[in-house]
Design a protein around this motif. Structure first.
Motif, PDB file in Angstrom:
ATOM      1  N   ARG A   1       3.634  -0.981  -0.150  1.00 48.72           N
ATOM      2  CA  ARG A   1       2.849  -0.773  -1.645  1.00 48.72           C
ATOM      3  C   ARG A   1       3.802  -1.065  -2.592  1.00 48.72           C
ATOM      4  O   ARG A   1       3.387  -1.596  -3.622  1.00 48.72           O
ATOM      5  CB  ARG A   1       2.531   0.805  -1.660  1.00 48.72           C
TER       6      ARG A   1
ATOM      7  N   HIS B   1       2.169  -3.056   8.802  1.00 50.09           N
ATOM      8  CA  HIS B   1       2.573  -2.755   7.360  1.00 50.09           C
ATOM      9  C   HIS B   1       3.811  -3.581   7.016  1.00 50.09           C
ATOM     10  O   HIS B   1       4.338  -3.973   5.913  1.00 50.09           O
ATOM     11  CB  HIS B   1       2.346  -1.453   6.826  1.00 50.09           C
TER      12      HIS B   1
ATOM     13  N   LEU C   1       2.444   7.481   1.146  1.00 54.22           N
ATOM     14  CA  LEU C   1       1.836   6.591   0.006  1.00 54.22           C
ATOM     15  C   LEU C   1       1.908   7.351  -1.403  1.00 54.22           C
ATOM     16  O   LEU C   1       1.903   6.922  -2.488  1.00 54.22           O
ATOM     17  CB  LEU C   1       0.309   6.505   0.332  1.00 54.22           C
TER      18      LEU C   1
ATOM     19  N   GLU D   1       4.017   6.157  -4.924  1.00 52.91           N
ATOM     20  CA  GLU D   1       3.695   6.202  -6.283  1.00 52.91           C
ATOM     21  C   GLU D   1       4.643   6.637  -7.117  1.00 52.91           C
ATOM     22  O   GLU D   1       4.882   6.414  -8.536  1.00 52.91           O
ATOM     23  CB  GLU D   1       2.298   7.048  -6.528  1.00 52.91           C
TER      24      GLU D   1
END
Lengths: 181, 561
Positions: free
Chosen positions: B44, B242, B551, B555
């Motif tokens: 991410r 990933h 996840l 952020e």
């Protein structure tokens, strides 16, 4: 009822032991059982000895054993040469043992004598250890290798009631099916 | 040519001995550990344009070897740790307490982490799990609610690729269907369905991180049946997926570089570098603006404890004294037997039916056959019932373990295989301060660092819950007229390889290690990802929650960059 081992079984067995996805394309046996490229670390004698062992190790009603074993072993030798070396060493020990007791190589003995020889050396009680004693390595590289080849194949699985045994990529239908009458 | 890839189709990487293992000059983020939590965060943040470096202690396994690994796994000569090269001085540990903890059976070090050998069951925690202390007076409440994690659960299901159905009346609310349909029930599920219907037990599908159809450029399951410990087809999700995405987005992922310690600044408020060792004996310092520790429930607290300094003599981020404490697991409870008909086991290596009926309310029985728990023993943890598709001995394992051959062997294997049934369960363990990971300074690893010592015991509430699970399992098998041949109860139980609680999340800095964002209370740029932050673990397999939290944490980290 007989259970014929097929080319599909040999490929399935290879899929369980390291030649799976390349199994169809990698150098393997022709339909007549001869090596396709001749580049094997196992000799014809080694391959014949394994077929002779399979005649003892497999149930009586399993047919087409020799071609199944040769296809399987050739694929094995191509994909895991270090494993093939272990097989060759185990075959050498097996012959030395049989020469000492029977004055003949293992493959030259009758089926009953082969069975007797394996039991005499306590191969039926030995652990399967890749770096163990002579008999333990025989158990690992010859006996268990051949039993894995059979029982991880569809035909071998069916001998004991499962058409998609662990190690065989037999899809997602069989687990949903009930017993076949 | 098909877009569907097997593991052996994956992109070739630089041979191990030619990998550049020197540090990056200007990393925004250093992630320690390339399991699912670290991989998802790295992906991410790299996709958002940040400079990410991932340091992984274990190797990058060659996907070409997966089938050979399966070959070894099928042979009784090879133990579970051998398959993924666990063991030796690198992985030395000490187990203390009244339970031997089999640590190296319960983890994998390498690119992909323990998802390389996991089962792939991915359930959301229930709403109840976030407030066990308030509701039941044991353990600790999470500082977040289910609703805080709910959108991240959905994102995690998309990321991992979950095959599931909305047929579970006990699961918490969800907004969207699973990304793939559930696997169809097995034949043996239909046998259990008869008994469960009679007994008033509701069964439902199992969410699997396993492709029921091609997904995310990975193959559908083809039924090798060896999910644990290795999936040769790539249908089972593992975190190499990933890691590859992170690398494609620009992240550097370096294998075989165990982090030895973390260094902090003079103020003691920020981590400045991760000091790591390389296979050729070099030691490097990786500096970064933010650090994410994602090394699993044992190595994460160990690294913090190893990072002691004059300012932090008890270890980094440990002003609470909670680092390493509250280690808890899921316990296995199981009952198995045989019936007078074929049960068709071992065609696949995963389960397709479960029941969460005794999860939120384990003490309540049914009107038609499952008794309620005794009043004096009704303080229980959560129970998740599992109906196995791999009960009894595998025919391959039976053939190779028997010792014999020929017709006799065939008959014995056929007799051994065929009519087994197992009802398993995961049981919640009450976190206790005394269960902990510490440093065993009497034993050192291959780099001279004290090894982790795991002190693990089981409390009375957890024992009662295991007994309750056994009671329910016996009722189901009794309804099928099964002959019960074995049972795993409170004495025989073992861990499910879920390491939780050792850097727990909380609002009080004096009682917890990380805050509700998973940032350490003590250091402003140090984050922890993984099940070590779970204050309690319910009885659900943890990886989906690990992924959802990762996840969410990604952020929060990104907001600081």
């Amino acid at each position: 009822m007989t259970h014929e081992l097929t080319r599909r079984d040999a490929i399935a067995a290879l899929s369980a032991v390291g030649a799976s996805l390349a199994g169809c394309a990698a150098p393997s046996a022709d339909d007549d059982g001869q090596s396709a490229d001749g580049d094997q670390s196992l000799s014809d004698h080694d391959r014949g000895t394994l077929s002779a062992a399979a005649e003892v190790l497999y149930p009586d009603d399993v047919t087409a054993v020799e071609s199944f074993v040769e296809r399987y072993i050739d694929g094995r030798a191509t994909d895991r040469p270090e494993h093939a070396a272990g097989i060759a060493d185990a075959v050498e020990y097996l012959d030395e043992y049989c020469q000492a007791w029977y004055e003949a190589d293992f493959a030259a003995l009758s089926v009953d004598e082969r069975d007797e020889a394996l039991r005499r050396m306590s191969a039926d009680e030995a652990d399967s250890v890749p770096d163990g004693s002579d008999v333990e390595r025989l158990r690992y590289y010859v006996i268990n290798d051949l039993l894995l080849a059979l029982y991880a194949s569809p035909t071998g699985g069916q001998l004991v009631g499962i058409e998609n045994p662990p190690g065989h990529p037999g899809g997602l239908a069989s687990y949903q099916r009930g017993p076949q009458s | 040519m098909s877009d569907i890839r097997t593991p052996s189709d994956r992109v070739d990487r630089t041979p191990s001995d030619r990998v550049d293992r020197t540090p990056s000059d200007s990393a925004d983020v250093c992630v320690i550990g390339a399991g699912p939590a670290g991989a998802l965060i790295a992906h991410r943040l790299a996709a958002a344009g940040h400079d990410v470096v991932v340091l992984e202690a274990g190797p990058r396994f060659d996907p070409e070897d997966r089938i050979e690994q399966m070959d070894d796994a099928l042979r009784p000569a090879h133990g579970r740790p051998d398959i993924w090269e666990m063991g030796g001085n690198r992985d030395a540990f000490t187990s203390s307490g009244d339970r031997q903890y089999p640590l190296n059976h319960a983890r994998v070090k390498g690119i992909g982490g323990s998802t390389l050998h996991w089962q792939g069951m991915v359930m959301r925690l229930h709403e109840r799990d976030f407030g066990v202390a308030s509701r039941e007076g044991v353990g600790a409440d999470w500082p977040i609610e289910y609703d805080d994690l709910r959108p991240y659960y959905a994102a995690a299901e998309d990321a991992l690729g979950v095959a599931g159905a909305s047929d579970n009346p006990f699961e918490p609310p969800r907004e969207t269907p699973h990304p793939m349909p559930a696997f169809e029930p097995s034949y043996s599920d239909s046998i259990f369905a008869e008994a469960c219907e009679t007994l008033g037990i509701t069964t439902h599908s199992v969410p699997n991180a396993r492709n029921a159809e091609p997904y995310d450029d990975r193959s559908a399951c083809v039924g090798y049946g060896t999910c644990q410990p290795v999936c040769p087809s790539g249908a089972k999700y593992d975190a190499t997926s990933h890691v590859e995405k992170a690398e494609d987005a620009g992240a550097r992922v370096i294998d075989q570089v165990p982090v030895q310690r973390l260094e902090h600044d003079d103020s003691g408020e920020a981590v400045t570098a991760a000091v790591y060792a390389t296979p050729d004996g070099e030691t490097h310092r990786q500096e970064a603006r933010e650090f994410v520790i994602a090394a699993g429930g044992v190595e994460t607290p160990r690294l913090l404890l190893l990072s002691e300094s004059p300012q932090y003599p008890d270890g980094l981020a440990n002003s609470s004294g909670a680092v390493g404490r509250y280690f808890h697991e899921h316990l296995f409870a199981g009952t198995g037997g045989v019936i007078d008909r074929e049960t068709r086991q071992h065609h696949v290596g995963f389960n397709t039916t479960e029941s969460h009926q005794f999860y939120d309310d384990p003490a309540t029985g049914t009107e038609s056959g499952v008794p309620s728990a005794d009043a004096e023993a009704d303080d229980l943890g959560a129970i998740k019932l599992e109906f196995f598709n791999y009960a009894g001995p595998s025919p391959v394992d039976a053939a190779l373990s028997d010792g014999g051959w020929g017709e006799d062997l065939r008959e014995r294997v056929a007799d051994t295989y065929g009519n087994h049934l197992t009802v398993g369960a995961l049981v919640e363990q009450t976190p206790r301060r005394e269960n902990r990971v510490t440093l065993d300074r009497s034993t050192t690893d291959d780099h001279g660092n004290p090894v982790p010592e795991i002190h693990w015991e089981i409390d009375d509430r957890t024992r009662r819950t295991i007994e309750r699970a056994n009671e329910i399992q016996e009722a189901i098998l009794a309804d099928l007229d099964a002959e019960i041949t074995w049972q795993v109860g409170p004495t025989e139980t073992g861990p499910a390889a879920h390491h939780m609680g050792t850097t727990r999340m909380g609002t009080e800095p004096g009682e917890s290690v990380v805050d509700d964002r998973a940032r350490t209370h003590d250091l402003r740029n140090c984050w922890i990802a993984g099940s070590s932050v779970f204050p309690t673990g319910g009885a659900m397999n943890p990886t989906l929650t690990i992924a959802a939290l990762a996840l969410r944490t990604a952020e929060h980290v990104e907001r600081r960059l």
